[in-house]
Design a protein around this motif. Structure first.
Motif: not given
Length: 254
Positions: A52-61, A67-73
C-alpha cells in the motif's frame, strides 16, 4: 473524513467493519490488508501491507496473531495510529504493542463493545465489595469457529476483577482435572463453544444463599465494528500512547 485501512478485510469481522463504515459519512475505508488478497471489494486489498503506497489516517486490525507482525511493522514504519482488535496475541506481541505506543497512538482492547467495557467497571465495583465472602466465576460462550479459549474478553474481565482484589487470585481453567474443593483465592474461567453464538459473557458472584450475576449478550458483530470505528476516529487525533476503551468512554462522556 477519516481514511481507514482495514487489516483482516476479508474475514468475518473485516466484512462487518467495511459494511458499517460504508453507512457512515465521517470515515471511509481506502484499502484493506488480508492474507487472502482476492476480494470483490471496490477498494484494493493487499496480502502485504507494504504494497500500500497511498495515504490513510488510521489502521484497524481485525486479523490474526500470525498476521500481526506485518501489521505491527507497517504501523511502525508509517508512524500510523493503529486500533488492535485482534485477539489471542502473545505476551511478546503485547510487549511489542507497548513499545510501538511510545512512537504512535495505539488503541488496544480485547472487546470493542461499549457495553462489555461498562460491565467490566460494574464487575470491578462488585468485586471490591463482595470479594471477602463471594466466590467469582467467569463464563463465556462463543460460536463453534472461535479458535482461542478462553476469550480475550473473559480474561479482560478476570484481570479487571483481579486488579481490585486485596490478594492476587489465580485462574482456574480446568477444574475437572483436580479433585479438590474450590480454593478461596481463585477465579474460575469457563469456555463454551457451539453454533453461531456471537458472544455471551457472565460473571457470577456466588455467596451464601445468594448469587449475583452480571451478564452481557451480543446479538450481532456490528457492535464490535462500531466500537472499533469509533476508536479509530478517536485515536486518529491522539498523541502517541497506549489507549483502551476507558479513554474512549471518558471522551464520549466528557
Amino acid at each position: 473524513m477519516k481514511r481507514i485501512l482495514l487489516s483482516g478485510y476479508n474475514g468475518k469481522m473485516g466484512r462487518v467493519v467495511a459494511q458499517t463504515v460504508s453507512e457512515r459519512e465521517d470515515c471511509v475505508v481506502v484499502a484493506g490488508f488480508d492474507i487472502h488478497a482476492a476480494s470483490e471489494s471496490t477498494v484494493p486489498v493487499y496480502a502485504e501491507p507494504t504494497e500500500f503506497e497511498g495515504a490513510a489516517d488510521v489502521l484497524i486490525d481485525f486479523s490474526h496473531p500470525s498476521y500481526f507482525p506485518k501489521v505491527l511493522g507497517f504501523a511502525s514504519a508509517r508512524r500510523m495510529p493503529v486500533v488492535v482488535a485482534t485477539t489471542g496475541l502473545s505476551t511478546d506481541q503485547r510487549k511489542q504493542l507497548q513499545q510501538l505506543s511510545q512512537v504512535v497512538p495505539v488503541f488496544s482492547s480485547a472487546n470493542m463493545s461499549l457495553g462489555v467495557n461498562l460491565i467490566l467497571e460494574l464487575c470491578k465495583k462488585a468485586a471490591a465489595v463482595l470479594s471477602d465472602s463471594f466466590d467469582i466465576e467467569v463464563v463465556e460462550m462463543h460460536h463453534n469457529q472461535k479458535i482461542d479459549a478462553p476469550s480475550g474478553t473473559a480474561l479482560m474481565l478476570a484481570d479487571g476483577i483481579a486488579s481490585v482484589l486485596p490478594q492476587k487470585p489465580h485462574y482456574m481453567y480446568d477444574r475437572h482435572s483436580q479433585r479438590k474443593k474450590r480454593e478461596k483465592n481463585e477465579i474460575g474461567i469457563h469456555s463454551v463453544r457451539g453454533g453461531t453464538i456471537v458472544g455471551e459473557h457472565e460473571v457470577l458472584f456466588a455467596g451464601t444463599d445468594e448469587v449475583i450475576a452480571i451478564r452481557h449478550s451480543a446479538s450481532s458483530k456490528r457492535i464490535f465494528a462500531t466500537g472499533a470505528i469509533n476508536a479509530a476516529l478517536f485515536l486518529s487525533i491522539q498523541k502517541p500512547g497506549l489507549y483502551d476503551m476507558s479513554h474512549l468512554v471518558s471522551a464520549i462522556g466528557g
